[in-house]
Write an enzyme that holds these catalytic residues in place. Structure first.
Site, PDB file in Angstrom:
ATOM      1  N   ALA A   1       6.207   4.959  23.368  1.00 37.23           N
ATOM      2  CA  ALA A   1       7.071   4.317  22.379  1.00 37.23           C
ATOM      3  C   ALA A   1       8.161   3.588  23.166  1.00 37.23           C
ATOM      4  CB  ALA A   1       7.677   5.356  21.449  1.00 37.23           C
TER       5      ALA A   1
ATOM      6  N   GLY B   1      17.393   6.231  22.138  1.00 36.66           N
ATOM      7  CA  GLY B   1      16.034   6.678  22.414  1.00 36.66           C
ATOM      8  C   GLY B   1      15.237   6.827  21.140  1.00 36.66           C
ATOM      9  N   ASN B   2      14.076   7.428  21.249  1.00 32.49           N
ATOM     10  CA  ASN B   2      13.234   7.655  20.076  1.00 32.49           C
ATOM     11  C   ASN B   2      12.583   9.025  20.198  1.00 32.49           C
ATOM     12  OD1 ASN B   2      10.411   7.367  21.286  1.00 32.49           O
ATOM     13  ND2 ASN B   2      11.396   5.468  21.937  1.00 32.49           N
ATOM     14  N   ARG B   3      11.876   9.417  19.158  1.00 44.65           N
ATOM     15  CA  ARG B   3      11.407  10.796  19.061  1.00 44.65           C
ATOM     16  C   ARG B   3      10.042  11.045  19.680  1.00 44.65           C
ATOM     17  NH1 ARG B   3      11.184  12.176  13.243  1.00 44.65           N
ATOM     18  NH2 ARG B   3      10.373  14.118  14.085  1.00 44.65           N
ATOM     19  N   SER B   4       9.490  10.070  20.399  1.00 50.87           N
ATOM     20  CA  SER B   4       8.172  10.297  20.987  1.00 50.87           C
ATOM     21  C   SER B   4       8.217  11.440  21.998  1.00 50.87           C
ATOM     22  CB  SER B   4       7.674   9.024  21.668  1.00 50.87           C
ATOM     23  OG  SER B   4       6.428   9.280  22.262  1.00 50.87           O
TER      24      SER B   4
END
Ligand code: CTP
Ligand code: CA
Length: 228
Positions: free
Chosen positions: A100, A33-36
């Site tokens: 994102a 995943g990502n930090r958005s």
């Protein structure tokens, strides 16, 4: 959320906003995943609803509350977000791709939990490219639909950051591209944002900073000013 400065200027318009970050499963218990956090996208949805639009918020793993007055479609993976946005974008007046989106996903998703063995060796993941949803929207016929993309960049130099945004807008076929700088400490979970909006002819149509709701209104102002 009320904003009496721009009452009803989106009345009768259909707006689609993607927010958050997509997650790609590795196995039943893990994901890439990502930090958005989804805060900027959720603020755009809230701002558009306050201005009278009928809003669909496609929400990928938000770490913020979904605003009242929007239709919410929860998604998690890029494939789910893609299906939801391609469907909702049909006939929409404005599509804002603030999410994102994971560029890659694991080539295989394990049916069971991935286990370590006793050899002490590491693990290599094979990733494959995800479809570029904004480019897909830009390539298919979309007369009457304004497309707004985002670019999250770590580039420290302001001029080069802007150039990356301009290139990205053209590459994706978006009408507007909102550029913001991200880093270990900037951007994601923050309640404030600093952005530059690049318009259809590559000109900077606005620069704004402040809380994410004011920034959201400024983005909508820039898009509406160009269409009026
Ligand atoms: N985007 C998308 N589909 C993807 C990747 C990105 O629709 N598979 C959208 C994002 O929602 C955003 C814009 O494209 O509006 C730009 O995303 P960004 O990650 O900044 O650009 P990329 O083209 O993926 O380039 P890179 O990450 O390599 O800088
Ligand atoms: Ca990307």
């Amino acid at each position: 959320v009320q904003d009496t400065a721009r009452p009803g200027d989106l009345a009768g318009k259909r707006v689609v906003v993607t927010a958050g970050g997509t997650r790609e499963p590795l196995d039943p218990v893990r994901f890439l995943g990502n930090r958005s956090s989804g805060k900027q996208g959720a603020a755009i949805a809230a701002a558009a609803a306050a201005r009278g639009a009928s809003v669909t918020l496609i929400a990928a793993n938000l770490e913020t509350r979904t605003p009242a007055g929007c239709g919410v479609v929860p998604v998690s993976t890029t494939a789910e977000l893609r299906a939801a946005v391609l469907d909702a974008a049909e006939g929409a007046d404005l599509v804002v791709m603030a999410a994102a989106v994971a560029d890659f996903r694991p080539a295989d998703v394990s049916e069971g939990k991935i286990k370590k063995d006793d050899s002490g060796s590491g693990l290599t993941l094979e990733l494959v490219r995800n479809p570029d949803i904004l480019a897909e929207l830009g390539q298919r016929p979309h007369a009457g639909t304004t497309l707004v993309g985002f670019a999250a960049e770590t580039e420290p130099d302001d001029e080069r950051l802007l150039e990356l945004g301009r290139d990205k807008r053209r590459r994706k076929g978006a009408d507007f591209l909102v550029v913001n700088r991200v880093g270990w400490n900037d951007g994601f979970a923050a309640d404030e944002n600093r952005i530059v909006v690049v318009g259809p002819d590559d000109a900077v149509v606005d620069r704004a900073h402040g809380d994410k709701l004011s920034v959201a209104h400024r983005i909508l102002d820039a898009v509406l000013a160009d269409r009026r």
